[in-house]
Design a protein around this motif. Sequence first.
Motif, PDB file in Angstrom:
ATOM      1  N   VAL A  29    -132.437 -29.373  32.128  1.00 53.94           N
ATOM      2  CA  VAL A  29    -132.501 -27.909  32.206  1.00 53.94           C
ATOM      3  C   VAL A  29    -133.237 -27.455  33.457  1.00 53.94           C
ATOM      4  N   THR A  30    -134.408 -28.004  33.685  1.00 54.64           N
ATOM      5  CA  THR A  30    -135.200 -27.544  34.831  1.00 54.64           C
ATOM      6  C   THR A  30    -134.546 -27.920  36.162  1.00 54.64           C
ATOM      7  N   SER A  31    -133.892 -29.072  36.196  1.00 54.94           N
ATOM      8  CA  SER A  31    -133.169 -29.454  37.420  1.00 54.94           C
ATOM      9  C   SER A  31    -132.005 -28.504  37.679  1.00 54.94           C
ATOM     10  N   TYR A  32    -131.272 -28.175  36.635  1.00 56.91           N
ATOM     11  CA  TYR A  32    -130.146 -27.245  36.749  1.00 56.91           C
ATOM     12  C   TYR A  32    -130.627 -25.870  37.237  1.00 56.91           C
ATOM     13  N   ILE A  33    -131.706 -25.387  36.640  1.00 55.19           N
ATOM     14  CA  ILE A  33    -132.231 -24.077  37.034  1.00 55.19           C
ATOM     15  C   ILE A  33    -132.753 -24.123  38.469  1.00 55.19           C
ATOM     16  N   GLN A  34    -133.411 -25.198  38.853  1.00 53.47           N
ATOM     17  CA  GLN A  34    -133.902 -25.339  40.229  1.00 53.47           C
ATOM     18  C   GLN A  34    -132.755 -25.294  41.231  1.00 53.47           C
ATOM     19  N   GLU A  35    -131.659 -25.971  40.892  1.00 53.68           N
ATOM     20  CA  GLU A  35    -130.477 -25.928  41.770  1.00 53.68           C
ATOM     21  C   GLU A  35    -129.986 -24.495  41.951  1.00 53.68           C
ATOM     22  N   LEU A  36    -129.934 -23.761  40.854  1.00 54.94           N
ATOM     23  CA  LEU A  36    -129.467 -22.376  40.929  1.00 54.94           C
ATOM     24  C   LEU A  36    -130.414 -21.513  41.751  1.00 54.94           C
ATOM     25  N   LEU A  37    -131.714 -21.676  41.522  1.00 55.59           N
ATOM     26  CA  LEU A  37    -132.698 -20.843  42.219  1.00 55.59           C
ATOM     27  C   LEU A  37    -132.694 -21.068  43.722  1.00 55.59           C
ATOM     28  N   THR A  38    -132.335 -22.267  44.151  1.00 57.64           N
ATOM     29  CA  THR A  38    -132.325 -22.563  45.582  1.00 57.64           C
ATOM     30  C   THR A  38    -130.945 -22.381  46.217  1.00 57.64           C
ATOM     31  N   ASP A  39    -129.972 -21.973  45.418  1.00 57.21           N
ATOM     32  CA  ASP A  39    -128.622 -21.733  45.934  1.00 57.21           C
ATOM     33  C   ASP A  39    -128.543 -20.305  46.466  1.00 57.21           C
ATOM     34  N   GLU A  40    -128.405 -20.189  47.758  1.00 55.90           N
ATOM     35  CA  GLU A  40    -128.361 -18.880  48.436  1.00 55.90           C
ATOM     36  C   GLU A  40    -127.213 -18.011  47.925  1.00 55.90           C
ATOM     37  N   LYS A  41    -126.133 -18.628  47.456  1.00 54.71           N
ATOM     38  CA  LYS A  41    -125.000 -17.861  46.937  1.00 54.71           C
ATOM     39  C   LYS A  41    -125.301 -17.245  45.583  1.00 54.71           C
ATOM     40  N   VAL A  42    -126.220 -17.845  44.851  1.00 56.64           N
ATOM     41  CA  VAL A  42    -126.561 -17.362  43.507  1.00 56.64           C
ATOM     42  C   VAL A  42    -127.764 -16.418  43.557  1.00 56.64           C
ATOM     43  N   PHE A  43    -128.817 -16.834  44.234  1.00 54.73           N
ATOM     44  CA  PHE A  43    -130.027 -16.030  44.391  1.00 54.73           C
ATOM     45  C   PHE A  43    -130.262 -15.792  45.880  1.00 54.73           C
ATOM     46  N   PRO A  44    -129.555 -14.818  46.454  1.00 57.34           N
ATOM     47  CA  PRO A  44    -129.669 -14.582  47.900  1.00 57.34           C
ATOM     48  C   PRO A  44    -131.058 -14.093  48.294  1.00 57.34           C
ATOM     49  N   THR A  45    -131.512 -14.544  49.450  1.00 56.32           N
ATOM     50  CA  THR A  45    -132.821 -14.124  49.958  1.00 56.32           C
ATOM     51  C   THR A  45    -132.712 -13.325  51.257  1.00 56.32           C
ATOM     52  N   LYS A  46    -131.537 -13.294  51.838  1.00 52.19           N
ATOM     53  CA  LYS A  46    -131.354 -12.576  53.098  1.00 52.19           C
ATOM     54  C   LYS A  46    -131.064 -11.098  52.828  1.00 52.19           C
ATOM     55  N   VAL A  47    -131.640 -10.248  53.656  1.00 52.02           N
ATOM     56  CA  VAL A  47    -131.439  -8.807  53.538  1.00 52.02           C
ATOM     57  C   VAL A  47    -129.949  -8.489  53.648  1.00 52.02           C
ATOM     58  N   GLY A  48    -129.474  -7.662  52.754  1.00 49.53           N
ATOM     59  CA  GLY A  48    -128.078  -7.249  52.782  1.00 49.53           C
ATOM     60  C   GLY A  48    -127.146  -8.138  51.975  1.00 49.53           C
ATOM     61  N   SER A  49    -127.630  -9.277  51.539  1.00 48.91           N
ATOM     62  CA  SER A  49    -126.803 -10.169  50.722  1.00 48.91           C
ATOM     63  C   SER A  49    -126.779  -9.660  49.291  1.00 48.91           C
ATOM     64  N   GLY A  50    -125.606  -9.712  48.689  1.00 48.87           N
ATOM     65  CA  GLY A  50    -125.477  -9.255  47.315  1.00 48.87           C
ATOM     66  C   GLY A  50    -125.494 -10.411  46.338  1.00 48.87           C
ATOM     67  N   PHE A  51    -125.717 -10.062  45.098  1.00 46.46           N
ATOM     68  CA  PHE A  51    -125.675 -11.062  44.039  1.00 46.46           C
ATOM     69  C   PHE A  51    -124.223 -11.302  43.650  1.00 46.46           C
ATOM     70  N   PRO A  52    -123.906 -12.492  43.181  1.00 44.20           N
ATOM     71  CA  PRO A  52    -122.513 -12.815  42.855  1.00 44.20           C
ATOM     72  C   PRO A  52    -122.053 -12.123  41.574  1.00 44.20           C
ATOM     73  N   LYS A  53    -120.729 -12.044  41.407  1.00 40.03           N
ATOM     74  CA  LYS A  53    -120.181 -11.575  40.141  1.00 40.03           C
ATOM     75  C   LYS A  53    -120.649 -12.520  39.052  1.00 40.03           C
ATOM     76  N   GLY A  54    -120.925 -11.994  37.908  1.00 38.84           N
ATOM     77  CA  GLY A  54    -121.386 -12.830  36.808  1.00 38.84           C
ATOM     78  C   GLY A  54    -122.857 -13.187  36.880  1.00 38.84           C
ATOM     79  N   PHE A  55    -123.598 -12.524  37.764  1.00 34.91           N
ATOM     80  CA  PHE A  55    -125.016 -12.839  37.937  1.00 34.91           C
ATOM     81  C   PHE A  55    -125.800 -12.636  36.646  1.00 34.91           C
ATOM     82  N   VAL A  56    -125.572 -11.526  35.978  1.00 34.60           N
ATOM     83  CA  VAL A  56    -126.314 -11.236  34.748  1.00 34.60           C
ATOM     84  C   VAL A  56    -126.027 -12.297  33.686  1.00 34.60           C
ATOM     85  N   SER A  57    -124.782 -12.705  33.562  1.00 26.00           N
ATOM     86  CA  SER A  57    -124.429 -13.762  32.595  1.00 26.00           C
ATOM     87  C   SER A  57    -125.148 -15.062  32.918  1.00 26.00           C
ATOM     88  N   LEU A  58    -125.249 -15.370  34.189  1.00 26.06           N
ATOM     89  CA  LEU A  58    -125.943 -16.585  34.603  1.00 26.06           C
ATOM     90  C   LEU A  58    -127.431 -16.504  34.263  1.00 26.06           C
TER      91      LEU A  58
END
Length: 123
Positions: A29-58
Amino acid sequence: YLYFERQYFWHNEHGQRLYCSGPLYTDYVTSYIQELLTDEKVFPTKVGSGFPKGFVSLVQKIFLLLFRILVHIYWAHYHQAAKLDLHPHLNTLFKHFIIFSQEFALLEDSDTAVMASLITALC
């Protein structure tokens, strides 16, 4: 996913069901969540980047997985936490987790039913 009879299983990337111990389940579980948290496509950190579709479900899935780990801690390790006088910290963590999840509708009542009495007592 977690069963409360202390049988744990995880679906790997190939869809295979893997039975595992509590610590191994927690690692998955923690490895899976860590992968998601560091994935720029899932949790963007750059200004102007949007969250992906299905973000709330994730995020709901993440919260469900974390909830299951907390349930495991309560069911399997609460006595050790109490012996070490850590139970107030565990209860505070759980209370904040539940209040946050309720505020943003991240967990269903059916998901948390197994801990309903504790939720009622703490919240």
